[in-house]
Scaffold this active site. Structure first.
Site, PDB file in Angstrom:
ATOM      1  CD  GLN A  32      43.045  26.949  28.041  1.00  0.00           C
ATOM      2  OE1 GLN A  32      43.227  27.395  29.169  1.00  0.00           O
ATOM      3  NE2 GLN A  32      43.158  27.709  26.970  1.00  0.00           N
ATOM      4  CB  SER A  33      48.768  22.648  30.905  1.00  0.00           C
ATOM      5  OG  SER A  33      49.524  22.406  32.071  1.00  0.00           O
ATOM      6  CG  ASN A  34      44.794  24.504  35.412  1.00  0.00           C
ATOM      7  OD1 ASN A  34      44.322  25.530  34.908  1.00  0.00           O
ATOM      8  ND2 ASN A  34      44.082  23.400  35.586  1.00  0.00           N
ATOM      9  CB  CYS A  94      51.944  24.706  31.165  1.00  0.00           C
ATOM     10  SG  CYS A  94      52.439  23.061  30.597  1.00  0.00           S
TER      11      CYS A  94
END
Ligand SMILES: *Cc1c(COP(=O)(O)O)cnc(C)c1O
Length: 336
Positions: free
Chosen positions: A75-77, A79
């Site tokens: 859930q990387s913002n 990325c």
């Protein structure tokens, strides 16, 4: 080179608004609360990474790269924002994501896929060596990769928050407003380091209070040490003749909870409170944790009531959808 002349690829809708949280201030019976809405930077659901990517993307284009490469959690913002920045400039993205591909894509992962990022999954911790190997693989495909550092927190990325402090300074002057504390979520440090350099540049008089959301992964290191290094290298880029020390960084480490990206009752309460009383959505990993810390400090009367606090909302809201099942069924009945 002065920050005004630094190559920057415009991606964000600036300035982001400053909003007063009147209802919540009343509910908490605490100090006056303002919010700087960097969840509204505009690019693909926004967030703090947009500001960093303006400088990183300009550098990638200058170096004639055609593919942004970066890494993060499912859930990387960071990325998602990197993939969006690349698309905006006609570049491609290769992501190295930690974890296993889930059956259903949700939140940031869904957006990564809509942005047509190429995703490689790994169940190992990502080290410098893994990344270099990943970049080599991409070169073999004939692409020209540009490695965007973890969280965009290089000195170049931190320029985004030096610029943000200049923006804030102008807004506060226009509003005839004075801030005693900035409170923000801190992780890889580019945001807070940029703010600290920006404070020196603008003469901002408030304190910058980072709330740590996760411990450092580097052995024998501290968050203060890492943030100071970024700040000094950022200052050197813009020829600001000032040396920062660890004493320039206040990082609260009381709210790590159960660990990175594990949403506890405190984070849930903060998310529910802000939605209920201000129609503002926080995220489960960063701003939910930081705001929960702020609520706790206010309840324990660690902040004087006559102060004005600006909470810097750094985004991350798409991750809310990936935590839907946990969010609607809190095990504690909240006070408000
Ligand atoms: C990455 C991120 C942060 C932390 O910023 P750093 O510069 O890594 O300290 C805070 N909030 C959100 C929503 C983020 O995505």
């Amino acid at each position: 080179m002065s920050i005004k002349n630094f190559p920057r690829y415009p991606l964000a809708f600036l300035p982001t608004p400053i909003e007063e949280l009147k209802t919540l201030t009343k509910k908490l019976n605490g100090p006056r609360l303002l919010m700087k809405r960097d969840d509204q930077t505009g690019l693909a659901f926004g967030g703090n990474k947009t500001r960093k990517l303006e400088y990183l993307l300009a550098d990638a284009i200058k170096k004639e790269c055609d593919t942004l490469v970066t890494m993060g959690s499912i859930q990387s913002n960071h990325c998602r924002q990197t993939a969006a920045a690349a698309r905006k400039a006609g570049l491609c993205t290769e992501l190295l994501l930690r974890g296993k591909k889930p059956e259903i894509s949700n939140g940031n992962l869904l957006l990564d896929q809509l942005l047509k990022a190429v995703i490689t999954w790994t169940d190992k911790p990502v080290t410098h060596a893994t990344l270099e190997a990943f970049v080599e693989e991409i070169k073999k495909k004939g692409a020209k990769p540009y490695l965007v550092p973890y969280g965009g927190s290089s000195p170049l990325g931190a320029l985004g928050y030096v610029n943000a402090m200049i923006e804030l300074d102008e807004q506060l002057k226009q509003m005839n407003e004075k801030i005693d504390y900035i409170v923000c979520a801190s992780s890889s440090g580019g945001t807070q380091a940029g703010m600290v350099v920006g404070k020196a540049l603008t003469g901002f008089t408030g304190e910058i209070h980072g709330i740590g959301v996760s411990k450092t992964n580097e052995p024998n290191s501290t968050l203060e040490k890492e943030f100071t290094k970024i700040a000094n290298e950022t200052a050197a880029l813009i020829e600001l003749n000032q040396t920062f020390t660890e004493a320039d960084f206040f990082i609260n480490k009381d709210y790590f909870g159960e660990g990175y990206a594990i949403m506890g009752e405190k984070e849930k309460e903060a998310i529910h409170l802000l939605a209920k009383h201000e129609s503002v959505f926080l995220d489960p990993v960063y701003t939910g944790r930081a705001f929960a810390g702020l609520i706790d400090l206010i309840r324990r009367e660690k902040v004087d009531k006559d102060k004005t606090i600006l909470f810097w909302h750094t985004g991350g809201t798409p991750a809310l959808f990936a935590y839907a099942d946990q969010l609607l069924y809190p095990t504690t009945q909240f006070e408000f």
